[in-house]
Design an enzyme around this catalytic site. Structure first.
Site, PDB file in Angstrom:
ATOM      1  N   TRP A   1       0.807  -1.215   0.000  1.00 40.30           N
ATOM      2  CA  TRP A   1       0.000   0.000   0.000  1.00 40.30           C
ATOM      3  C   TRP A   1       0.845   1.271   0.000  1.00 40.30           C
ATOM      4  O   TRP A   1       1.865   1.352   0.673  1.00 40.30           O
ATOM      5  CB  TRP A   1      -0.890  -0.018   1.250  1.00 40.30           C
ATOM      6  CG  TRP A   1      -1.502   1.304   1.562  1.00 40.30           C
ATOM      7  CD1 TRP A   1      -0.930   2.338   2.248  1.00 40.30           C
ATOM      8  CD2 TRP A   1      -2.800   1.763   1.180  1.00 40.30           C
ATOM      9  NE1 TRP A   1      -1.794   3.402   2.323  1.00 40.30           N
ATOM     10  CE2 TRP A   1      -2.960   3.075   1.676  1.00 40.30           C
ATOM     11  CE3 TRP A   1      -3.857   1.192   0.473  1.00 40.30           C
ATOM     12  CZ2 TRP A   1      -4.119   3.830   1.493  1.00 40.30           C
ATOM     13  CZ3 TRP A   1      -5.019   1.937   0.294  1.00 40.30           C
ATOM     14  CH2 TRP A   1      -5.136   3.239   0.799  1.00 40.30           C
TER      15      TRP A   1
ATOM     16  N   ASP B   1      -0.076   9.188   0.599  1.00 41.29           N
ATOM     17  CA  ASP B   1       0.383  10.558   0.292  1.00 41.29           C
ATOM     18  C   ASP B   1       1.812  10.668  -0.243  1.00 41.29           C
ATOM     19  O   ASP B   1       2.716  10.014   0.255  1.00 41.29           O
ATOM     20  CB  ASP B   1       0.355  11.418   1.556  1.00 41.29           C
ATOM     21  CG  ASP B   1      -0.986  11.454   2.242  1.00 41.29           C
ATOM     22  OD1 ASP B   1      -1.100  12.190   3.240  1.00 41.29           O
ATOM     23  OD2 ASP B   1      -1.915  10.751   1.801  1.00 41.29           O
TER      24      ASP B   1
ATOM     25  N   THR C   1       2.761  12.382   6.883  1.00 43.61           N
ATOM     26  CA  THR C   1       3.143  13.262   5.781  1.00 43.61           C
ATOM     27  C   THR C   1       3.994  14.456   6.188  1.00 43.61           C
ATOM     28  O   THR C   1       3.847  15.018   7.268  1.00 43.61           O
ATOM     29  CB  THR C   1       1.857  13.725   5.064  1.00 43.61           C
ATOM     30  OG1 THR C   1       1.326  12.599   4.387  1.00 43.61           O
ATOM     31  CG2 THR C   1       2.112  14.833   4.065  1.00 43.61           C
TER      32      THR C   1
ATOM     33  N   ARG D   1      -1.751  18.159  11.460  1.00 42.57           N
ATOM     34  CA  ARG D   1      -0.845  17.345  10.661  1.00 42.57           C
ATOM     35  C   ARG D   1      -0.532  17.937   9.291  1.00 42.57           C
ATOM     36  O   ARG D   1      -1.225  18.807   8.796  1.00 42.57           O
ATOM     37  CB  ARG D   1      -1.390  15.917  10.499  1.00 42.57           C
ATOM     38  CG  ARG D   1      -2.806  15.810   9.960  1.00 42.57           C
ATOM     39  CD  ARG D   1      -3.274  14.339  10.013  1.00 42.57           C
ATOM     40  NE  ARG D   1      -4.603  14.153   9.463  1.00 42.57           N
ATOM     41  CZ  ARG D   1      -5.732  14.259  10.148  1.00 42.57           C
ATOM     42  NH1 ARG D   1      -5.710  14.561  11.433  1.00 42.57           N
ATOM     43  NH2 ARG D   1      -6.908  14.074   9.548  1.00 42.57           N
TER      44      ARG D   1
END
Lengths: 181, 647
Positions: free
Chosen positions: B130, B133, B193, B256
């Site tokens: 998988w 971002d 991210t 975030r």
């Protein structure tokens, strides 16, 4: 004596004014017992299933919304595991090759729910990235749908009831996780 | 059987023919003609009416993401081929496949051949598992670097760490070892991210979000272990992490995705981080001199009520006049600033153009009615968590975007991977509209072009489907231009009906002036097809409005894949022909209209239109518009994305 009574009344008045009111971010709502379960379940597509499932768990009465989502996810896994057991049981006794094929496909779908969809949802809720939880619980409902479609050309769908519970409960928990976004 | 109605009937949303007086016996000529013209008028009116099924719903109900027909709010359509029409001597009825409503189709048994075909040839993806971002993209010492959210253990989200790859040209990628793993208390629940900032002295700082052992979202600093290593293989986390924790009033799970930093006039560095207050999305703003100590500015860069959590905020300047990118710190006259957000609530990326006020760290949109989160999207298909970087190598701003899957997780499990990245796109301010950005695949992708086929002035009468003989059709770069007969445009009747791709009946729904365009990943019999098309409507004021759509409803015989119709309004200016570019790469197509003014990316999972069976066609399903198309189609080579040798 008069002063004590007035003071006591004042105390009572104050305690009512400062009752915790659920507002602000929906995330850290006070565990408010049955009330929170009911208000949360009203925002899901299957209210009765939602309420009975969450109330059946001892954690339910003191959980916040994230906690209810966690309980819901655990229940999805529980129901899916039981249904998978039914499917494999039917598989051992099945003779018709078409029936076997349908059952085998359902094994795949249920494995996806148990091994992937629910663990991803639990992780996403716990770690604070709930959108992945919404997606995987919606996927769980879709996997249950896919299993049902495999039986379209069969005389009957032997796990119809438990499959519907898995589908509906997944949709319920997806809605609860949606509240965490 | 004699076809008493030589003109093609309009299909209504349940696929039936228009009801009208049934012609069962001979009538006098006059009555025939009256009935005929009456039916024609009704048909035309119905075609225009059909689009009016509610407004374009930009907020995808989460239930529909990657969902099956049973959970969608729109009733599934019977499969219908695009008719070859009477011109080809084929009547509507004989062309019709048996009505196969989605609900009747068995969930598809995916076999290895179908699944392995889905892997892309020139889009970035790791060897397995998988990805989500894009992180920290940059150009450094001769290499383009790309980092990404990765699950090393499964083909679903979880256990997130930073993957890493390098390329000389943004197309040919080489995989490197993981850059950062979850080995500290402050990122144990996720190395999430982040963005890179290249300092004037050439050094790099990376800011990223960590989910701590207690699942609190904090910002951490990391930097290359060895700045002289052009491959930047090893990374060091600042021992004093975290450098930022959620400020008072910010929920610990709503903090975030820090941005690349830009310089203020005081010589400090400034960053923004997305969050929310109740349902208002906001961008918090911080100044720092050393990336270790920060001062939070009062207020926010910007906020928009009702948009929910702002993920992956991006903030960058664009030139109003020059055809190049700008370093993130550039400001001044002739410069506009873009705010972009990824909305947690609907999984779409939105941007808006406006003015940055440096003194108090705020930004005001040029047009508040299309403010960020409620206006224009980067991409009207599957596209999320996008991030730009300034490429100082070629003086351009380059955009990355995460493209998830729209099939079932069971299929992802089977095939062992999930997600790709879009081809990197250059970003330019669209001078002609002033409201849009133009996105275009980086020019280096042209190095993959092999042989080409040209088709000039192909005439497409209403109802036509024209196969294009280009050889294999799963790896293509298509450039096309469409011209509509001006007389017919003028004659078309206007109405108040609004059209939206997602609420429409897809490419099978015929209008007077649309749909027309391309069919990609289509098999010979068109049992599977993915239309990429334009649909023009004329308002009662005589003004033309164009929509650009991508119809997945018949893209696959499988029922466990997304079948929605993506798209949006497309600004077309006077004198412009309709132009289209489509990159076809197995299970992903990226479609660019009007030079990238409106873009749609989709994931397709055909079961038959794969390998040599995949073909490409031109089509015109409009009833009243003749279209002329000119195209150039290239075969595309693989990018041979593979591990860096010996690393």
């Amino acid at each position: 004596m008069k002063n004590i009574i007035s003071f006591a009344l004042l105390q009572i008045a104050c305690s009512f004014t400062f009752l915790p009111v659920s507002q602000n971010s929906a995330l850290e709502l006070q565990g408010n017992g049955g009330n929170l379960i009911e208000t949360t379940c009203k925002k899901t597509p299957f209210y009765n299933l939602c309420v009975s499932t969450l109330q059946s768990d001892p954690r339910g009465s003191s959980a916040d919304v994230a906690g209810l989502a966690r309980i819901g996810a655990d229940k999805v896994k529980e129901k899916a595991t039981a249904t998978l057991g039914q499917i494999t049981g039917l598989l051992t006794g099945a003779k018709d090759p078409k029936l076997k094929m349908a059952l085998r496909d359902c094994v795949d779908y249920y494995n996806a729910i148990i091994k992937y969809d629910v663990p991803v949802a639990i992780e996403a809720i716990a770690k604070g990235n709930p959108k992945f939880g919404v997606q995987s619980l919606n996927d769980a409902a879709n996997e249950a749908d896919a299993c049902e479609r495999k039986f379209q050309n069969q005389p009957k769908f032997p796990i119809s009831d438990s499959n519907k519970v898995v589908h509906d409960l997944s949709a319920v928990v997806a809605s609860i996780v949606q509240l965490l976004l | 059987m004699v076809d008493t109605n030589p003109f093609l009937p309009v299909s209504s949303s349940d696929g039936s023919y228009p009801t009208g007086p049934q012609i069962t016996h001979r009538k006098p000529i006059k009555e025939h003609l009256t009935i005929f013209f009456g039916l024609l008028a009704v048909g035309l009116f119905a075609a225009l009416l059909i689009g009016n099924n509610g407004s374009d719903n930009g907020h995808v109900h989460e239930n529909q993401h990657g969902s099956l027909a049973s959970s969608s709010s729109k009733k599934p359509e019977p499969l219908q081929p695009v008719s070859r029409g009477p011109a080809a001597g084929v009547s509507e009825k004989s062309n019709r496949l048996s009505a196969n409503v989605n609900g009747n189709l068995p969930a598809y048994p995916w076999n290895n051949s179908m699944l392995s075909w889905q892997r892309t040839s020139f889009h970035f993806q790791p060897e397995k598992n998988w990805m989500n971002d894009p992180n920290g993209p940059m150009f450094y010492k001769g290499w383009y670097h790309f980092f990404y959210q990765y699950n090393p253990n499964a083909a679903v989200w979880g256990d997130i760490v930073w993957g890493h790859a390098v390329s000389k040209d943004l197309i040919h990628w080489l995989h490197l070892p993981l850059a950062m793993v979850a080995d500290q208390w402050y990122d144990q629940n996720g190395v999430w991210t982040g963005s890179a900032t290249i300092l004037p002295n050439g050094k790099i700082v990376m800011l990223y979000t960590g989910s701590t052992v207690e699942a609190v979202q904090v910002q951490n600093l990391a930097y290359p272990a060895d700045h002289s290593d052009p491959l930047l293989v090893h990374w060091v986390k600042y021992p004093g992490n975290p450098v930022l924790v959620p400020p008072p009033g910010t929920y610990k799970k709503d903090f975030r995705d820090p941005t690349t930093a830009w310089l203020t006039s005081e010589g400090k560095w400034r960053i923004t981080i997305g969050s929310k207050i109740n349902k208002t999305g906001i961008a918090l703003i911080y100044d720092t001199k050393d990336f270790i100590n920060y001062e939070k500015l009062d207020g926010v860069l910007h906020a928009v009520p009702g948009t929910g959590m702002w993920e992956c905020v991006d903030f960058f300047p664009v030139s109003k006049t020059e055809e190049n990118g700008l370093d993130t710190s550039v400001n001044g006259p002739g410069v506009k600033h873009v705010v972009k957000v990824s909305l947690d609530d609907d999984r779409h990326d939105y941007y808006a153009i406006g003015t940055y006020h440096e003194k108090n760290g705020t930004w005001i949109p040029d047009q508040p009615e299309i403010d960020v989160g409620i206006g224009i999207r980067y991409d009207y298909g599957i596209y999320y968590a996008a991030k730009t970087f300034y490429d100082q190598n070629k003086n351009r701003r380059v955009l990355w975007g995460w493209i998830g899957e729209s099939d079932s997780e069971a299929a992802d499990m089977k095939k062992g991977w999930a997600s790709v990245q879009s081809i990197p796109r250059t970003i330019l301010f669209d001078k002609k509209t002033g409201t849009h950005l133009l996105q275009w695949p980086v020019e280096e992708i042209e190095s993959l072009r092999l042989k080409s086929n040209e088709f000039n002035q192909v005439s497409l009468l209403p109802g036509s489907v024209v196969p294009l003989d280009v050889g294999p059709a799963t790896q293509l770069d298509i450039l096309a231009e469409f011209e509509i007969d001006k007389e017919l445009l003028k004659k078309a009747t206007g109405s108040n009906i609004t059209f939206s791709c997602s609420a429409s009946g897809g490419a099978a729904e015929r209008g007077a002036l649309g749909p027309f365009g391309l069919l990609v990943l289509a098999d010979e019999s068109l049992s599977e097809q993915t239309p990429v098309y334009f649909y023009i409507t004329k308002g009662s004021d005589g003004n033309l409005k164009t929509s650009f759509c991508n119809d997945q409803s018949r893209s696959s015989a499988a029922s466990d894949v997304n079948k929605q119709i993506y798209g949006s309004f497309l600004p077309v200016l006077k004198g412009e022909n309709l132009s289209l570019r489509v990159l076809v790469d197995h299970s992903i197509i990226e479609s660019f209209a009007q030079g990238g003014r409106t873009v749609i990316t989709s994931r397709l999972y055909p079961t038959k239109a794969i390998y040599e069976a995949a073909k490409v066609f031109l089509f015109n399903n409009a009833t009243n518009a003749s279209v002329t198309a000119s195209l150039k189609i290239w075969q595309m080579n693989s990018a041979f994305i593979r591990p860096y040798p010996n690393k």
